[in-house]
Design a protein around this motif. Sequence first.
Motif, PDB file in Angstrom:
ATOM      1  N   ARG A 126      57.115  17.284  28.547  1.00  0.00           N
ATOM      2  CA  ARG A 126      58.269  18.125  27.496  1.00  0.00           C
ATOM      3  C   ARG A 126      57.350  18.954  26.636  1.00  0.00           C
ATOM      4  O   ARG A 126      57.353  19.902  26.364  1.00  0.00           O
ATOM      5  N   ILE A 127      56.643  17.921  25.787  1.00  0.00           N
ATOM      6  CA  ILE A 127      55.642  18.497  24.935  1.00  0.00           C
ATOM      7  C   ILE A 127      54.636  19.554  25.649  1.00  0.00           C
ATOM      8  O   ILE A 127      54.335  20.570  25.015  1.00  0.00           O
ATOM      9  N   ALA A 128      54.272  19.339  26.617  1.00  0.00           N
ATOM     10  CA  ALA A 128      53.187  20.063  27.534  1.00  0.00           C
ATOM     11  C   ALA A 128      53.802  21.361  27.673  1.00  0.00           C
ATOM     12  O   ALA A 128      53.394  22.594  27.831  1.00  0.00           O
ATOM     13  N   GLU A 129      54.969  21.440  28.207  1.00  0.00           N
ATOM     14  CA  GLU A 129      56.072  22.673  28.415  1.00  0.00           C
ATOM     15  C   GLU A 129      56.243  23.547  27.324  1.00  0.00           C
ATOM     16  O   GLU A 129      56.217  24.740  27.603  1.00  0.00           O
ATOM     17  N   LEU A 130      56.091  22.943  26.029  1.00  0.00           N
ATOM     18  CA  LEU A 130      56.158  23.678  24.921  1.00  0.00           C
ATOM     19  C   LEU A 130      54.945  24.342  24.454  1.00  0.00           C
ATOM     20  O   LEU A 130      54.958  24.841  23.592  1.00  0.00           O
ATOM     21  N   GLY A 131      54.121  24.125  25.211  1.00  0.00           N
ATOM     22  CA  GLY A 131      52.739  24.680  24.975  1.00  0.00           C
ATOM     23  C   GLY A 131      51.701  23.598  24.269  1.00  0.00           C
ATOM     24  O   GLY A 131      50.640  24.269  23.834  1.00  0.00           O
TER      25      GLY A 131
ATOM     26  N   THR B 173      65.236   3.982  31.571  1.00  0.00           N
ATOM     27  CA  THR B 173      64.137   4.682  30.941  1.00  0.00           C
ATOM     28  C   THR B 173      64.943   5.541  29.785  1.00  0.00           C
ATOM     29  O   THR B 173      66.057   5.910  30.013  1.00  0.00           O
ATOM     30  N   ALA B 174      64.241   5.524  28.542  1.00  0.00           N
ATOM     31  CA  ALA B 174      64.911   6.262  27.526  1.00  0.00           C
ATOM     32  C   ALA B 174      64.974   7.849  27.750  1.00  0.00           C
ATOM     33  O   ALA B 174      64.135   8.266  28.600  1.00  0.00           O
ATOM     34  N   THR B 175      65.811   8.538  27.437  1.00  0.00           N
ATOM     35  CA  THR B 175      66.065   9.929  27.664  1.00  0.00           C
ATOM     36  C   THR B 175      65.532  10.513  26.337  1.00  0.00           C
ATOM     37  O   THR B 175      65.957  10.279  25.207  1.00  0.00           O
TER      38      THR B 175
ATOM     39  N   ARG C 292      55.591   9.176  29.608  1.00  0.00           N
ATOM     40  CA  ARG C 292      55.463  10.313  30.598  1.00  0.00           C
ATOM     41  C   ARG C 292      56.187  11.562  30.515  1.00  0.00           C
ATOM     42  O   ARG C 292      55.894  12.766  30.399  1.00  0.00           O
ATOM     43  N   ALA C 293      57.480  11.220  30.221  1.00  0.00           N
ATOM     44  CA  ALA C 293      58.551  12.350  30.294  1.00  0.00           C
ATOM     45  C   ALA C 293      58.389  13.042  28.929  1.00  0.00           C
ATOM     46  O   ALA C 293      58.679  14.248  28.931  1.00  0.00           O
TER      47      ALA C 293
ATOM     48  N   LEU D 279      65.876  14.868  13.760  1.00  0.00           N
ATOM     49  CA  LEU D 279      64.537  14.561  14.699  1.00  0.00           C
ATOM     50  C   LEU D 279      65.020  14.457  16.260  1.00  0.00           C
ATOM     51  O   LEU D 279      66.062  13.898  16.453  1.00  0.00           O
ATOM     52  N   SER D 280      64.230  14.955  16.746  1.00  0.00           N
ATOM     53  CA  SER D 280      64.229  14.888  18.362  1.00  0.00           C
ATOM     54  C   SER D 280      63.850  13.642  18.867  1.00  0.00           C
ATOM     55  O   SER D 280      62.940  12.714  18.075  1.00  0.00           O
ATOM     56  N   ALA D 281      64.321  12.741  19.809  1.00  0.00           N
ATOM     57  CA  ALA D 281      63.952  11.407  19.954  1.00  0.00           C
ATOM     58  C   ALA D 281      64.293  11.036  21.588  1.00  0.00           C
ATOM     59  O   ALA D 281      64.906  11.612  22.075  1.00  0.00           O
ATOM     60  N   LEU D 282      63.441   9.980  21.703  1.00  0.00           N
ATOM     61  CA  LEU D 282      63.516   9.278  23.101  1.00  0.00           C
ATOM     62  C   LEU D 282      64.675   8.106  22.595  1.00  0.00           C
ATOM     63  O   LEU D 282      64.414   7.259  21.969  1.00  0.00           O
ATOM     64  N   ARG D 283      65.831   8.424  23.191  1.00  0.00           N
ATOM     65  CA  ARG D 283      66.994   7.492  23.251  1.00  0.00           C
ATOM     66  C   ARG D 283      66.976   6.558  24.283  1.00  0.00           C
ATOM     67  O   ARG D 283      67.096   6.814  25.452  1.00  0.00           O
TER      68      ARG D 283
END
Length: 346
Positions: free
Chosen positions: A183-188, A331-333, A178-179, A296-300
Motif C-alpha cells: 500500500r505504501i508503494a501504491e502511494l508512490g 493477519t492484521a488489516t 508485506r500488505a 493514525l492509519s494502522a495495521l489493526r
Amino acid sequence: MAGRTGRGRPTIAQIAQRTGVSAGAVSYALNGRPGVSDETRARILAVAKELGWAPSAAARALRGGGTATVGLVITREPAMLGIEPFFMTFVAGIEEVLSDRGYALLLQVTPDPDREAKTYREWWSANRVDGIFLTDLAIDDPRLDILEDIGLPAVVVGEPAYARDFAAVGSDDAGAARAAMRRIAELGHRRVAHVAGPESFVHTRVRSAAMLEIGAELGMDVVAEVNTDYSLQAGVTACEDLLARDEPPTAILFDNDLTAVGAVRAATARGVRVPDDLSILAWDDSPLCQLSDPPLSALRRDILAYGEDAARTLLRLVDGDGVTQSVRTSTATLVERGSLGRAPRA
C-alpha cells in the motif's frame, strides 16, 4: 531421600537423565498423556517418586484441578505499561476466557529479564500456577530452556516457527508487513523506514525480513531500521533522527501505536506535515490512533481475540487434553486514516 538436589522439586531434565529417556517422554508420563509405553511410564513414575516429584504435579493435569491460576510475567518498566495499549487489551482477552472457567491470572511486571526467568522457577517450585503465558519471544530465547526443564504447561505468544515444541499463538506479522509495504508503494513512496521493538524479538525479525523482501520486489528502499523500547519518547527520538538525514524517508512504519504517536509529535514540532511531507503507519490500532492529530492509519489486529486464543490454548494444556497445536490468528488489516498519504513530490 536419595537423589534429591536440595533445590526444591526435581526437574524434568533430572528425571530424564536418571531414566535415560527424553524430557518429552518424562513430561508425557508425568502428565498422563499418551506417547510412552506402559513400561516406560512406570519406570519414569518410579524414578520421579524416588527423586521427590510432588505427586500433585501429574494429578493436576489428569484432574484439571490444581491452583486454578495461570501466570503472566511482563518485562517492561511499570510506568510505561500503564500507557502501552497492547498488553492491557491482551490481558482483557485472557480474562474473558479465564473468568468463565473460574481461573485467576497471576500477573507480575518487572523491568528485569533475569527476574522474569527466576519467577517461572519460583512459581513452579511453590506450585503457585498451573501454567504460564510467555510473551515477547526472542531469537534463541533462554526462557524456553527453563520451561522445558521444569515441564510447566506453557503457551508461547509469538511466531510458532520459533517456539520449539511448545504450543504457540501467533499472528501473521510477515503477511501484514508485506500488505503495508504494498500500500505504501501504491502511494508512490520509495524511501521507507521501520521503527521496531528490540532487535532480539522474533516479531521484530519477522517484520523486518518481510519488509526488506517485498521492498526489493517493489523497488523500494528500506532506508533504516530503528530499534526502540516501544515508548513514546523513543518514537519522538527515532522520528527526529530519521528526519535529520540527508535523504529522509517519506514513510515510516512503526511496530506499535505509542511510538507512532511520538513520531507525529516530533514531525509537527519540526514543521513536517503529516501526511503531506511524511506518512506514518502504526501497528495494532488502539484508541490512541484515533486520538492523534491527524488520526493514525494502522495495521489493526484483534488483540482481545489474541488473548482469548492464548487462554483457551493454555487451559487445554492444563486440562491434559493431549498435544495442543499452535494457532495462527488472522493477519492484521490496514485501516487508513489521516496519517497515510501520497509521497511528496521531489
